[in-house]
Design an enzyme around this catalytic site. Structure first.
Site, PDB file in Angstrom:
ATOM      1  N   GLU A 261       1.000  -1.301   0.056  1.00 47.21           N
ATOM      2  CA  GLU A 261      -0.006   0.208  -0.048  1.00 47.21           C
ATOM      3  C   GLU A 261       0.898   1.175   0.015  1.00 47.21           C
ATOM      4  O   GLU A 261       1.500   1.787   0.999  1.00 47.21           O
ATOM      5  CB  GLU A 261      -0.927  -0.152   1.174  1.00 47.21           C
ATOM      6  N   HIS A 323     -10.977  -2.271   1.854  1.00 46.72           N
ATOM      7  CA  HIS A 323     -11.914  -1.787   3.120  1.00 46.72           C
ATOM      8  C   HIS A 323     -11.658  -0.443   3.292  1.00 46.72           C
ATOM      9  O   HIS A 323     -12.360  -0.032   4.334  1.00 46.72           O
ATOM     10  CB  HIS A 323     -11.135  -2.430   4.137  1.00 46.72           C
TER      11      HIS A 323
HETATM   12  C1  GLC Z   1      -4.070   2.109   5.458  1.00 49.13           C
HETATM   13  C2  GLC Z   1      -5.170   0.851   6.052  1.00 49.13           C
HETATM   14  C3  GLC Z   1      -6.389   1.568   6.552  1.00 49.13           C
HETATM   15  C4  GLC Z   1      -5.689   2.226   7.835  1.00 49.13           C
HETATM   16  C5  GLC Z   1      -4.739   2.869   7.783  1.00 49.13           C
HETATM   17  C6  GLC Z   1      -3.951   3.095   9.104  1.00 49.13           C
HETATM   18  O1  GLC Z   1      -4.391   2.894   4.773  1.00 49.13           O
HETATM   19  O2  GLC Z   1      -5.519   0.457   4.553  1.00 49.13           O
HETATM   20  O3  GLC Z   1      -7.325   0.819   6.647  1.00 49.13           O
HETATM   21  O4  GLC Z   1      -6.631   2.915   8.902  1.00 49.13           O
HETATM   22  O5  GLC Z   1      -3.565   2.442   6.989  1.00 49.13           O
HETATM   23  O6  GLC Z   1      -3.203   1.997   9.566  1.00 49.13           O
END
Ligand code: GLC
Length: 543
Positions: A261, A323
């Site tokens: 991510e 999500h």
């Molecule tokens: C990422 C996750 C998200 C989370 C954030 C903080 O973006 O996908 O769901 O709230 O990180 O860890």
């Protein structure tokens, strides 16, 4: 043809562990629940890997993205023995298991943070990012957290501020401290040794921020996070270097993969994590694709960008739901055509050159649920209601059947089941030849059958009429042509003669077409029609 690794040829299915299947009636999904659904994953769908949202011990203030013990499984999800069993059962069915790994921050309830905040001279003080304020009552600089407000939280007891890129209960680890780096690499190694097949690295481009805490330049946008250009608090070279170190560690084990991510809407910033020759992360996410508005052109352009920029050793990775995002059933317009639109989207996702990630429930047409305020769990929704309702609407329980609790739980579900469940559920859709579920199954089957769709080359068809996205995949002298009508009206005639060989075979048709007159122009696609046909590649035919 060299064998492609699973992470290139396969399909990944994201499971939100809390919401997939509850085995013990406490209303929250768990690992044994997933074990009970493995036949669905392997036989009904036939996916190649599952990605589990975080399962580590956590107060679950942010869906598990707030870890309190990296070496344990949260008791609400099960035991370590359950995890091992899930891993074994998945592997027995040829399904890989990808774990979510939250390396940027911990929960404020992690014992490391408790120690760190206990006093300025605690040995763990430097495990987190502590700074003095600019002057009394003023945080160290102007950095803002992704959710809202200053990224610095004042700790009255020790008189300093700690840094949090996300929410205040998620303090950032100090990756500049070698002890932190060693410990986190040890965590990763622990799970690799256990046999997990890979990781989805949460906020991987956020690990480091400017050591001198210089402010970001100003920018424009609709909320405070976008009022700054994030050049000092994200995507620093040190984070990229750490991703490479993680790659080197992962490469010591056979056949593992890392999804990243890389949290940015700038695709170039994300692709930097694919490295020059794919030497960093295996599959960096492509958020910009997921955020495109409905339409042939937006997606054709997004794919063109990826095809033009992905490094030769790298590989595209596409998803439309997860999500954090509003479910596409609703986001692409909802209404009476919603199921037709998600079928077009699914056909695209599962036939592009790149690894598709499906999100639990999209295969049955789950919609964005209108979770009432009193039932909210996501801190983002609680904070911004009603302006921004948070992410709970895309996290409601999987709809397995029309039974009470949607077959997800016999107890009270942790988030309300969406009221669509009596009509939209796995059991019912299995019996309906026109269901979204059977459409996904057909596409997954098609992808498994045709090498061209798994690993073949991609070529966009130009001069398509408005609203139509068309492309050709090719491998081993076989082509598969995909035609997608994104509009709810019949298309203008397609000019196919130069693309389609004279003998074509319809592989999948949403209109149950039996044949396509190859070599001829004039085909019109019906509203939201999907047509996939195969042929021998022209140069092969001439041989
Ligand atoms: C990422 C996750 C998200 C989370 C954030 C903080 O973006 O996908 O769901 O709230 O990180 O860890």
């Amino acid at each position: 043809m060299t064998a492609m690794p699973w992470w290139k040829s396969g399909v990944i299915y994201q499971i939100a562990v809390s919401s997939f299947a509850d085995s013990d009636g406490d209303g929250r999904g768990d690992l044994r629940g997933i074990i009970g659904k493995l036949d669905y994953l392997s036989d009904t769908l036939g996916v190649d890997a599952v990605w589990l949202t975080p399962v580590n011990t956590s107060p679950l203030q942010d869906f598990g993205y707030d870890v309190a013990d990296y070496y344990a499984v949260d008791p609400r999800f099960g035991t370590m023995a359950d995890f091992d069993e899930l891993l074994g059962e998945c592997h027995a069915r040829g399904i890989r298991v990808i774990m979510d790994m939250v390396l940027n921050h911990t929960s404020e309830q992690h014992p490391w943070f408790a120690e760190s905040r206990s006093s300025r001279d605690n040995p763990k003080r430097d495990w987190y990012v502590w700074r003095d304020g600019r002057r009394p009552g003023r945080p160290p600089n102007r950095w803002v957290a992704m959710v809202e407000g200053s990224a610095w939280e004042f700790d009255a007891a020790s008189g300093q501020y700690y840094y949090h890129a996300f929410l205040p209960f998620q303090p950032d680890l100090n990756w500049r401290n070698p002890a932190v780096r060693n410990e986190m690499l040890r965590v990763v190694e622990f799970w690799l040794e256990k046999g997990v097949d890979g990781f989805r690295l949460d906020l991987i481009n956020f690990l480091f921020e400017d050591e001198a805490c210089r402010d970001n330049p100003r920018s424009f946008g609709w909320r405070p996070y976008f009022w700054q250009k994030h050049v000092r608090d994200r995507s620093l070279p040190e984070s990229l270097e750490t991703a490479r170190a993680l790659r080197r560690l992962t490469d010591r084990f056979e056949d593992r993969a890392m999804l990243g991510e890389v949290c940015t809407d700038d695709p170039a910033e994300a692709l930097a994590y694919a490295g020059d020759g794919g030497d960093t992360l295996h599959l960096p996410f492509y958020l910009d694709f997921a955020l495109r508005p409905w339409g042939a052109k937006p997606f054709r352009d997004a794919v063109a960008w990826m095809e033009g920029h992905v490094p030769s050793g790298g590989w595209p990775c596409y998803y439309l739901n997860n999500h954090d995002l509003k479910r596409t059933f609703t986001r692409f317009g909802g209404g009476s055509d919603a199921d037709l639109r998600v079928k077009v989207a699914a056909a695209m996702l599962l036939t592009l050159r790149g690894t598709p990630i499906l999100y639990y429930g999209e295969e049955i047409g789950m919609r964005q649920s209108a979770v009432p305020r009193g039932a909210l769990d996501d801190p983002v929704g609680k904070r911004y209601w009603p302006l921004e309702k948070g992410r709970d609407g895309s996290r409601t329980p999987m709809q397995w059947s029309a039974d009470p609790g949607a077959g997800f739980t016999t107890g009270t579900p942790w988030l309300p089941v969406d009221p669509s469940y009596p009509y939209w559920n796995v059991e019912g859709e299995r019996e309906d030849p026109d269901s979204v579920l059977n459409w996904y199954r057909a596409l997954l089957g098609l992808r498994r059958k045709h090498l061209a769709l798994q690993t073949g080359t991609y070529r966009a068809l130009d001069s398509m009429p408005r609203g139509v996205f068309g492309y050709v995949r090719e491998a081993d002298g076989r082509t598969v042509t995909v035609l997608l009508n994104f509009r709810g009206r019949t298309s203008e005639p397609l000019r196919l003669a130069e693309h389609a060989a004279s003998s074509t075979e319809v592989l999948l048709s949403s209109r149950r077409r039996k044949r396509v007159a190859g070599g001829r122009d004039g085909l019109r696609l019906a509203p939201y029609e999907v047509l996939v046909f195969g042929a021998t590649a022209p140069d092969e035919a001439q041989r």
